[in-house]
Design a protein around this motif. Structure first.
Motif, PDB file in Angstrom:
ATOM      1  N   PHE A 250     -10.442  55.158  54.582  1.00 25.45           N
ATOM      2  CA  PHE A 250     -10.264  54.501  55.793  1.00 25.45           C
ATOM      3  C   PHE A 250     -11.668  53.769  56.024  1.00 25.45           C
ATOM      4  CE2 PHE A 250     -10.366  54.855  60.475  1.00 25.45           C
ATOM      5  CZ  PHE A 250      -9.117  54.476  60.773  1.00 25.45           C
ATOM      6  N   LEU A 251     -12.729  54.302  55.583  1.00 23.43           N
ATOM      7  CA  LEU A 251     -14.071  53.519  55.951  1.00 23.43           C
ATOM      8  C   LEU A 251     -14.533  52.573  54.900  1.00 23.43           C
ATOM      9  CD1 LEU A 251     -16.269  56.681  56.585  1.00 23.43           C
ATOM     10  CD2 LEU A 251     -15.503  55.025  58.300  1.00 23.43           C
ATOM     11  N   LEU A 252     -14.073  52.961  53.640  1.00 23.58           N
ATOM     12  CA  LEU A 252     -14.132  51.723  52.723  1.00 23.58           C
ATOM     13  C   LEU A 252     -13.476  50.541  52.537  1.00 23.58           C
ATOM     14  CD1 LEU A 252     -16.264  51.993  50.103  1.00 23.58           C
ATOM     15  CD2 LEU A 252     -14.268  52.570  48.626  1.00 23.58           C
ATOM     16  N   LEU A 253     -12.086  50.606  53.090  1.00 22.32           N
ATOM     17  CA  LEU A 253     -11.460  49.201  53.090  1.00 22.32           C
ATOM     18  C   LEU A 253     -10.209  49.119  54.168  1.00 22.32           C
ATOM     19  CD1 LEU A 253     -11.098  46.355  51.805  1.00 22.32           C
ATOM     20  CD2 LEU A 253      -9.588  47.609  50.522  1.00 22.32           C
ATOM     21  N   TRP A 254      -9.555  50.204  54.277  1.00 22.14           N
ATOM     22  CA  TRP A 254      -8.369  49.968  55.075  1.00 22.14           C
ATOM     23  C   TRP A 254      -8.357  50.454  56.501  1.00 22.14           C
ATOM     24  CZ3 TRP A 254      -5.801  46.387  53.151  1.00 22.14           C
ATOM     25  CH2 TRP A 254      -5.540  46.163  51.662  1.00 22.14           C
ATOM     26  N   GLY A 255      -9.627  51.011  56.999  1.00 20.19           N
ATOM     27  CA  GLY A 255      -9.537  51.281  58.387  1.00 20.19           C
ATOM     28  C   GLY A 255      -9.595  50.385  59.184  1.00 20.19           C
ATOM     29  N   LEU A 256     -10.299  49.368  59.047  1.00 29.04           N
ATOM     30  CA  LEU A 256     -10.489  48.138  59.949  1.00 29.04           C
ATOM     31  C   LEU A 256      -9.223  47.442  59.972  1.00 29.04           C
ATOM     32  CD1 LEU A 256     -12.585  46.611  61.994  1.00 29.04           C
ATOM     33  CD2 LEU A 256     -12.872  45.088  59.903  1.00 29.04           C
ATOM     34  N   PRO A 257      -8.678  47.143  58.842  1.00 31.36           N
ATOM     35  CA  PRO A 257      -7.008  46.141  59.040  1.00 31.36           C
ATOM     36  C   PRO A 257      -6.260  47.352  59.752  1.00 31.36           C
ATOM     37  CG  PRO A 257      -8.133  46.192  56.897  1.00 31.36           C
ATOM     38  CD  PRO A 257      -9.014  47.132  57.733  1.00 31.36           C
ATOM     39  N   PHE A 258      -6.100  48.360  59.571  1.00 31.52           N
ATOM     40  CA  PHE A 258      -5.310  49.300  60.086  1.00 31.52           C
ATOM     41  C   PHE A 258      -5.062  49.266  61.661  1.00 31.52           C
ATOM     42  CE2 PHE A 258      -4.269  53.473  61.778  1.00 31.52           C
ATOM     43  CZ  PHE A 258      -3.071  53.655  61.714  1.00 31.52           C
ATOM     44  N   LEU A 259      -6.680  49.348  61.999  1.00 32.35           N
ATOM     45  CA  LEU A 259      -6.655  49.399  63.392  1.00 32.35           C
ATOM     46  C   LEU A 259      -6.444  48.347  64.277  1.00 32.35           C
ATOM     47  CD1 LEU A 259      -9.891  51.617  63.560  1.00 32.35           C
ATOM     48  CD2 LEU A 259      -7.807  52.414  64.262  1.00 32.35           C
ATOM     49  N   VAL A 260      -6.635  47.029  63.677  1.00 32.99           N
ATOM     50  CA  VAL A 260      -6.788  45.762  63.962  1.00 32.99           C
ATOM     51  C   VAL A 260      -5.159  45.256  64.029  1.00 32.99           C
ATOM     52  CG1 VAL A 260      -7.545  43.382  63.919  1.00 32.99           C
ATOM     53  CG2 VAL A 260      -9.023  45.152  63.733  1.00 32.99           C
ATOM     54  N   GLN A 261      -4.734  45.379  62.707  1.00 29.21           N
ATOM     55  CA  GLN A 261      -3.294  44.689  62.542  1.00 29.21           C
ATOM     56  C   GLN A 261      -2.248  45.547  62.859  1.00 29.21           C
ATOM     57  OE1 GLN A 261      -3.644  43.593  58.279  1.00 29.21           O
ATOM     58  NE2 GLN A 261      -4.763  41.906  58.687  1.00 29.21           N
ATOM     59  N   ALA A 262      -2.272  46.994  62.600  1.00 24.90           N
ATOM     60  CA  ALA A 262      -1.354  47.727  62.783  1.00 24.90           C
ATOM     61  C   ALA A 262      -1.295  48.274  64.392  1.00 24.90           C
ATOM     62  CB  ALA A 262      -1.215  48.840  61.773  1.00 24.90           C
ATOM     63  N   GLN A 263      -2.461  48.450  64.813  1.00 20.99           N
ATOM     64  CA  GLN A 263      -2.635  49.305  66.085  1.00 20.99           C
ATOM     65  C   GLN A 263      -2.971  48.239  67.170  1.00 20.99           C
ATOM     66  OE1 GLN A 263      -1.686  52.325  66.432  1.00 20.99           O
ATOM     67  NE2 GLN A 263      -1.229  52.372  64.387  1.00 20.99           N
ATOM     68  N   GLY A 264      -3.216  46.933  66.924  1.00 25.61           N
ATOM     69  CA  GLY A 264      -3.500  46.055  67.808  1.00 25.61           C
ATOM     70  C   GLY A 264      -4.893  45.974  68.592  1.00 25.61           C
ATOM     71  N   LEU A 265      -5.925  46.606  68.021  1.00 21.94           N
ATOM     72  CA  LEU A 265      -7.067  46.719  68.780  1.00 21.94           C
ATOM     73  C   LEU A 265      -8.089  45.460  68.392  1.00 21.94           C
ATOM     74  CD1 LEU A 265      -8.036  50.536  67.921  1.00 21.94           C
ATOM     75  CD2 LEU A 265      -6.748  49.638  69.640  1.00 21.94           C
ATOM     76  N   SER A 266      -8.942  45.448  69.149  1.00 21.69           N
ATOM     77  CA  SER A 266      -9.906  44.109  68.803  1.00 21.69           C
ATOM     78  C   SER A 266     -10.567  44.645  67.750  1.00 21.69           C
ATOM     79  CB  SER A 266     -10.731  43.875  70.210  1.00 21.69           C
ATOM     80  OG  SER A 266     -11.452  45.299  70.579  1.00 21.69           O
ATOM     81  N   ARG A 267     -11.724  43.681  67.126  1.00 20.49           N
ATOM     82  CA  ARG A 267     -12.489  44.274  65.901  1.00 20.49           C
ATOM     83  C   ARG A 267     -13.654  45.100  66.676  1.00 20.49           C
ATOM     84  NH1 ARG A 267     -13.942  40.403  60.997  1.00 20.49           N
ATOM     85  NH2 ARG A 267     -11.984  39.533  60.467  1.00 20.49           N
ATOM     86  N   ALA A 268     -13.983  44.895  67.775  1.00 19.09           N
ATOM     87  CA  ALA A 268     -15.178  45.811  68.509  1.00 19.09           C
ATOM     88  C   ALA A 268     -14.705  47.229  68.794  1.00 19.09           C
ATOM     89  CB  ALA A 268     -15.555  45.007  69.683  1.00 19.09           C
TER      90      ALA A 268
END
Length: 438
Positions: A250-268
């Motif tokens: 989650f922290l190393l690579l896929w957390g940010l894409p999951f939260l942004v692309q799959a969950q529709g959150l902003s990068r912030a």
């Protein structure tokens, strides 16, 4: 009356290290190198989407960055353990600092995907030399009873490095650009190297380890075989395997894409949730360290409980009806993921008492391989499944459950053997204790 244990293991060192302020100062110097290594290791976690744009690659190729880095890291663990046992902490940590700094600098200026891959491999090689060295430093400078807490504190410092990546490096990346952010961060590696040269010492005066009589291939083979034969080493590896990788991936690579692309959150907002994982890790690490130091029997319930809670929260998040999981659920998920790092440190608390001091580095290397092998496999599986399913994160993250099931089955298989061996050692230590006048 004093009691003084006798036997081969207790005589491996002249006495229990004294600890104290000098020990804290030396340990802080060593752990600062690990701190910088974790910043560099996790820097891709906040730059995954930027790296995909910079090098024009898809999910599978993007995951290759982290997979190669972890492949090198995991493959180096046993050799690093042997080097630490033979050469000492200062030499191995120094070599690691040089390598991971060169890797971070190379990643900053890499003109192509292939060159960037080579830089991450070099970074992984240097990173691999840090954590085992820091664990060894702790056992050389602090009393054995402090071992669980010192190990958890080392993990906490590593997560603080992750926090720097999430909060500082992410802002630098979007403020000054790729080359300046990664190149500038490499200066931290140079500073850590200088501090190491000036202040680090392998052990206190009067606590020199016994020299090894042999250093050839046969000795190396015996070191590895003896460590692996101990059920505690194998259980430690599987505990590390089962508990570390969900948060690492989650922290190393896929957390940010999951939260942004799959969950529709902003990068912030996604960055704030990644920060929550790190903060939770730091708090839980202190709690777990205190619990295990006071109640050794809590090790396995804590490890299995963390793995179970992680699986349940992932299942609820991925199966939640509707296009996105609610924010409260994502907050709970990230809080629970924060416990994965401290739970993985419990693996070392099984391997440490199962091996004498002269095998601590080797046994720690075997243990530390577990979580990174699991992370590497999961990173690859998620990347392949995302490409195959058109970025269906619910399907891709199901690979987490497969590896957790494998790890839990091995933990349950080995726990009885380890309990019996630990009881045997406890009885033997009581029998071998002789009483001498104070």
């Amino acid at each position: 009356m004093n009691s003084r244990p006798v036997g081969s293991r207790s005589l491996s060192l002249p006495g229990d290290p004294p600890g104290g302020r000098r020990a804290v100062a030396v340990w802080c110097t060593g752990v600062s190198v690990y701190f910088v290594a974790v910043i560099f290791r996790t820097s891709l976690g906040v730059a995954g989407l930027d790296a995909a744009d910079r090098f024009q690659v898809g999910a599978s190729a993007l995951s290759t960055f982290s997979i190669l880095q972890l492949l090198v890291y995991a493959g180096m663990q046993i050799p690093v353990g042997l080097m630490v046992d033979r050469l000492g902490t200062k030499k191995v940590l120094g070599a690691g600092a040089v390598l991971f700094t060169a890797g971070q600098l190379g990643f900053a200026f890499a003109p192509s995907y292939g060159m960037a891959l080579a830089a991450r491999a070099l970074l992984g090689c240097g990173d691999a030399m840090t954590f085992i060295s820091v664990l060894r430093l702790g056992t050389r400078w602090f009393p054995a009873r402090r071992g669980p807490l010192i190990a958890q504190l080392a993990g906490l410092v590593g997560m603080a490095g992750n926090l720097v990546s999430t909060l500082v490096l992410a802002r630098l990346l979007h403020g000054v650009g790729w080359t300046a952010a990664f190149g500038g961060s490499a200066l931290a590696g140079a500073v850590a190297f200088v501090l190491l040269l000036l202040f680090l010492k392998d052990h206190p005066e009067g606590h020199e380890p016994q020299p090894f009589p042999h250093h050839g291939p046969a000795f190396v083979r015996r070191q590895i075989q003896a460590s692996w034969r101990e059920p505690g080493t194998r259980l430690g590896m599987w505990v590390h395997f089962t508990t570390q990788f969900p948060a690492m991936v989650f922290l190393l690579l896929w957390g940010l894409p999951f939260l942004v692309q799959a969950q529709g959150l902003s990068r912030a907002t996604a960055g704030e949730l990644l920060t929550l994982v790190v903060l939770s890790n730091m708090v839980v690490g202190l709690v777990y360290g205190q619990i295990i130091a006071r109640q050794h029997a809590a090790r396995l319930p804590l490890a299995l409980g963390t793995a179970g809670a992680t699986a349940v929260l992932w299942a609820v998040t991925l199966l939640f009806p509707g296009p996105h999981a609610p924010m409260w659920l994502l907050i709970v998920l990230c809080t629970v993921l924060g416990a994965c790092g401290p739970a993985s440190m419990i693996g070392f608390d099984f391997a440490r008492p199962a091996n004498p001091p002269e095998r601590q580095g080797t046994a720690s290397g075997i243990t530390n391989m577990g979580g990174f092998i699991a992370s590497m496999v999961t990173l690859l599986a998620i990347g392949v499944l995302l490409d195959a399913t058109g970025d269906d994160y619910a399907v891709a993250f199901c690979s987490v459950f497969v590896l957790q099931a494998l790890g839990v089955s091995q933990i349950l298989r080995l726990r009885g053997q380890v309990a019996r061996r630990e009881q045997e050692r406890l009885v033997a230590s009581r029998v071998e204790t002789v009483h001498v006048p104070a």
